[in-house]
Write a protein that holds these residues in place. Structure first.
Motif, PDB file in Angstrom:
ATOM      1  N   GLY A  55       0.958  -1.297  -0.038  1.00  0.00           N
ATOM      2  CA  GLY A  55       0.171   0.011   0.083  1.00  0.00           C
ATOM      3  C   GLY A  55       0.712   1.221  -0.059  1.00  0.00           C
ATOM      4  N   GLY A  57       2.535   3.939   1.559  1.00  0.00           N
ATOM      5  CA  GLY A  57       2.870   4.170   2.862  1.00  0.00           C
ATOM      6  C   GLY A  57       3.174   5.562   3.246  1.00  0.00           C
ATOM      7  N   ARG A  58       3.551   6.274   1.968  1.00  0.00           N
ATOM      8  CA  ARG A  58       3.735   7.905   2.196  1.00  0.00           C
ATOM      9  C   ARG A  58       3.222   8.640   1.095  1.00  0.00           C
ATOM     10  NH1 ARG A  58      10.049   8.218  -0.172  1.00  0.00           N
ATOM     11  NH2 ARG A  58       9.918   6.237  -1.620  1.00  0.00           N
ATOM     12  N   ARG A  87       3.941   1.405   7.981  1.00  0.00           N
ATOM     13  CA  ARG A  87       4.487   0.214   8.612  1.00  0.00           C
ATOM     14  C   ARG A  87       5.641   1.112   9.577  1.00  0.00           C
ATOM     15  NH1 ARG A  87       6.367  -3.060   3.691  1.00  0.00           N
ATOM     16  NH2 ARG A  87       5.774  -1.172   2.657  1.00  0.00           N
ATOM     17  N   GLY A  89       8.146   3.157   8.365  1.00  0.00           N
ATOM     18  CA  GLY A  89       8.427   4.369   7.707  1.00  0.00           C
ATOM     19  C   GLY A  89       7.966   5.672   8.125  1.00  0.00           C
ATOM     20  N   ASP A  90       8.705   6.681   7.884  1.00  0.00           N
ATOM     21  CA  ASP A  90       8.320   8.180   8.114  1.00  0.00           C
ATOM     22  C   ASP A  90       7.121   8.911   7.464  1.00  0.00           C
ATOM     23  OD1 ASP A  90       9.927   8.743   6.140  1.00  0.00           O
ATOM     24  OD2 ASP A  90      11.445   9.934   7.155  1.00  0.00           O
ATOM     25  N   GLY A  91       6.918   8.248   6.199  1.00  0.00           N
ATOM     26  CA  GLY A  91       6.159   8.872   5.248  1.00  0.00           C
ATOM     27  C   GLY A  91       6.560   9.953   4.542  1.00  0.00           C
ATOM     28  N   LYS A  92       7.951   9.973   4.592  1.00  0.00           N
ATOM     29  CA  LYS A  92       8.600  11.150   3.766  1.00  0.00           C
ATOM     30  C   LYS A  92       9.493  10.949   2.975  1.00  0.00           C
ATOM     31  CE  LYS A  92       7.556  14.139   7.959  1.00  0.00           C
ATOM     32  NZ  LYS A  92       8.056  14.061   9.109  1.00  0.00           N
ATOM     33  N   ASN A 218       5.178  -2.190  -8.665  1.00  0.00           N
ATOM     34  CA  ASN A 218       5.684  -1.271  -9.580  1.00  0.00           C
ATOM     35  C   ASN A 218       5.768  -1.277 -10.840  1.00  0.00           C
ATOM     36  OD1 ASN A 218       6.636   0.111  -7.215  1.00  0.00           O
ATOM     37  ND2 ASN A 218       8.742  -0.756  -7.228  1.00  0.00           N
ATOM     38  N   ASP A 227       7.486   4.507 -10.700  1.00  0.00           N
ATOM     39  CA  ASP A 227       8.193   4.419  -9.708  1.00  0.00           C
ATOM     40  C   ASP A 227       9.926   4.317  -9.922  1.00  0.00           C
ATOM     41  OD1 ASP A 227       7.446   4.727  -7.128  1.00  0.00           O
ATOM     42  OD2 ASP A 227       6.839   2.631  -6.822  1.00  0.00           O
ATOM     43  N   THR A 452      13.584   5.831  -0.432  1.00  0.00           N
ATOM     44  CA  THR A 452      13.124   5.661   0.461  1.00  0.00           C
ATOM     45  C   THR A 452      13.744   6.499   1.586  1.00  0.00           C
ATOM     46  OG1 THR A 452      14.473   3.924   1.132  1.00  0.00           O
ATOM     47  CG2 THR A 452      12.272   3.494   0.584  1.00  0.00           C
TER      48      THR A 452
END
Ligand code: AMP
Ligand code: MG
Length: 452
Positions: A55, A57-58, A87, A89-92, A218, A227, A452
């Motif tokens: 999904g 994530g960011r 999960r 990750g920081d979404g950034k 991807n 991507d 990432t």
């Protein structure tokens, strides 16, 4: 960075996009009226291993717009913050990798290859934590849709037959309305995606593009490239070329891309199988035939594309002229992009020799090649060759230099590079450095990283 030609194409006002309200939308701080953003769910095989729930994530799907041609396109933010799929990750996202998406999207588009594109990259002013602290950014991506092979895998894994049927019908209606009319929808979809991906991957191969991370999440159902993480254009020709720092096995190497395309399509076929035929054996038979057709369609695109790059009219009387050329440039590790332009120059008489070393093998091939060309109008053959082989691709050392400057806040190199790549087939005086391969020391050490 704002992609003004794309904004015009979308019919979005450029001055508004540059205004505080426009920027607020481009970083995800303001939602456009009527929009209901969503983070999309999808599954995916990453390097062959299945993840049932990846999904966005960011990323957020802001919504859809109808462009000036009446085509529906997704507007999608990447790096806009954590979602339920984040999960750990920081979404950034960092400036460098998002600028890479911008540059590669424009490069592929300039080459006439179907691709998602960046409408904008906006620096957030935030410092994000990676191996080292980096400036953060949000990318606004424009795509025919964000439906992926992994989207179907996700729907199939939910065991929700009605949902999978709706997804199939929706995808057909959105991307392949003509195919929607022939027979069983799931089989029509599989065939349409196989055809689109065969064409797409052949086009990558014909310009030496290495996607780098062809996971099933991807790979789009629309047939657009998506991507751009560890992707790069190959310079010295070598089918084993792989740039990604994490692809130790070379799974996504240049020469493996057509086969990986088929592998991914097999995963799509598995997801769609229950809808293809009630009888599993029959469903497998039909899906397998489609996967075989993919190989034929891919090979036809590759052969036709290579013959066009070599200036040879179809059908060629010399059945192995393409394969033998590939063998020579593999042995010599010739710069893939420059080799075709120099062949064209050699028949124009503007360059006495080519970038390909004059070995006995090449001399013999060259005689066969000249014999295969229609002798009447070599100048127009050379021009036609140049329309199929770019003078300029997003060369890795140029991309890296642009990304480094952009990370330090200077966008001028990126703007210049993108400007060159928007018209890649026309040689222009003063742009010689853009046509030159990277120094060998650079290429030998070059690695790319996931964004990432
Ligand atoms: P990608 O390598 O960009 O295709 O991403 C693979 C998966 O990891 C997707 O589900 C992404 O949304 C997720 N992802 C990548 N980077 C981050 C991040 N910094 N924060 C949250 N999710 C991420
Ligand atoms: Mg992805």
């Amino acid at each position: 960075m704002l992609n003004e030609p794309l904004a015009l194409d979308l019919g979005i006002d450029i001055d508004w996009l540059r205004s505080p309200a426009g920027i607020a939308m481009l970083v995800g701080n303001e939602i456009p009226p009527g929009a209901a953003p969503v983070a999309q769910a999808y599954a995916g095989h990453q390097f062959g291993g299945y993840s049932p729930r990846l999904g966005d994530g960011r990323a957020l799907l802001l919504g859809e717009v109808l462009d000036v041609h009446g085509c529906r396109r997704d507007l999608h933010l990447k790096g806009s913050g954590r979602t339920p799929f984040a999960r750990g990750g920081d979404g950034k996202a960092a400036v460098g990798p998002m600028i890479r998406e911008y540059v590669i999207g424009e490069a592929l588009h300039g080459l006439g290859i179907p691709t998602t594109r960046a409408l904008a990259v906006v620096a957030t002013g935030e410092i994000i934590r990676r191996e080292q602290p980096l400036p953060g950014a949000v990318l606004t991506r424009v795509a025919a849709s964000h439906l992926r092979v992994g989207t179907c895998q996700y729907a199939a894994a939910l065991d929700d037959r009605a949902g999978l049927e709706r997804l199939t019908d929706y995808t057909l209606a959105r991307h392949y309305p003509d195919a929607a009319r022939d027979g069983v929808p799931a089989l029509a979809l599989l065939r349409a995606v196989a055809k689109a991906q065969a064409s797409l991957i052949a086009q990558w191969m014909l310009v030496g593009f290495v996607h780098g991370v062809m996971n099933t999440d991807n790979m789009t159902l629309s047939g657009e490239s998506i991507d751009f993480g560890p992707c790069a254009f190959m310079d010295a020709f070598d089918p084993a070329t792989v740039f990604s720092s994490i692809d130790h096995q070379g799974r996504y190497a240049y020469g493996n891309q057509p086969a990986i395309g088929q592998w991914n399509l097999a995963r799509l076929a598995e997801a769609l199988l229950p809808l293809i035929d009630e009888q599993q054996e029959r469903a497998i038979e039909l899906a397998t035939a489609t996967l075989h057709d993919y190989v034929d369609i891919y090979n036809a695109h590759w052969q036709a594309g290579m013959l066009a790059k070599l200036g040879i009219a179809m059908p060629s009387t010399d059945a192995t002229i393409v394969d033998d050329f590939i063998e020579i440039i593999t042995a010599q590790r010739t710069d893939f992009t420059a080799s075709f332009r120099s062949l064209a120059d050699s028949i124009r008489g503007t360059a006495p020799s080519t970038t390909i070393d004059d070995t006995p093998a090449f001399a013999a091939w060259s005689r066969r090649w000249r014999a295969a060309l229609s002798p009447t109008d070599l100048a127009s053959i050379a021009d036609a060759m140049d329309r199929r082989s770019p003078a300029y691709v997003a060369r890795n050392h140029l991309v890296e230099a642009a990304l480094e400057a952009a990370t330090a806040g200077d966008l001028s190199s990126t703007e210049r590079l993108v400007d060159v790549l928007r018209d890649p087939f026309t040689s222009r005086p003063g742009l010689e450095t853009f046509a030159q391969p990277a120094p060998r020391e650079f290429t030998d050490r070059y690695q790319t990283f996931c964004g990432t």
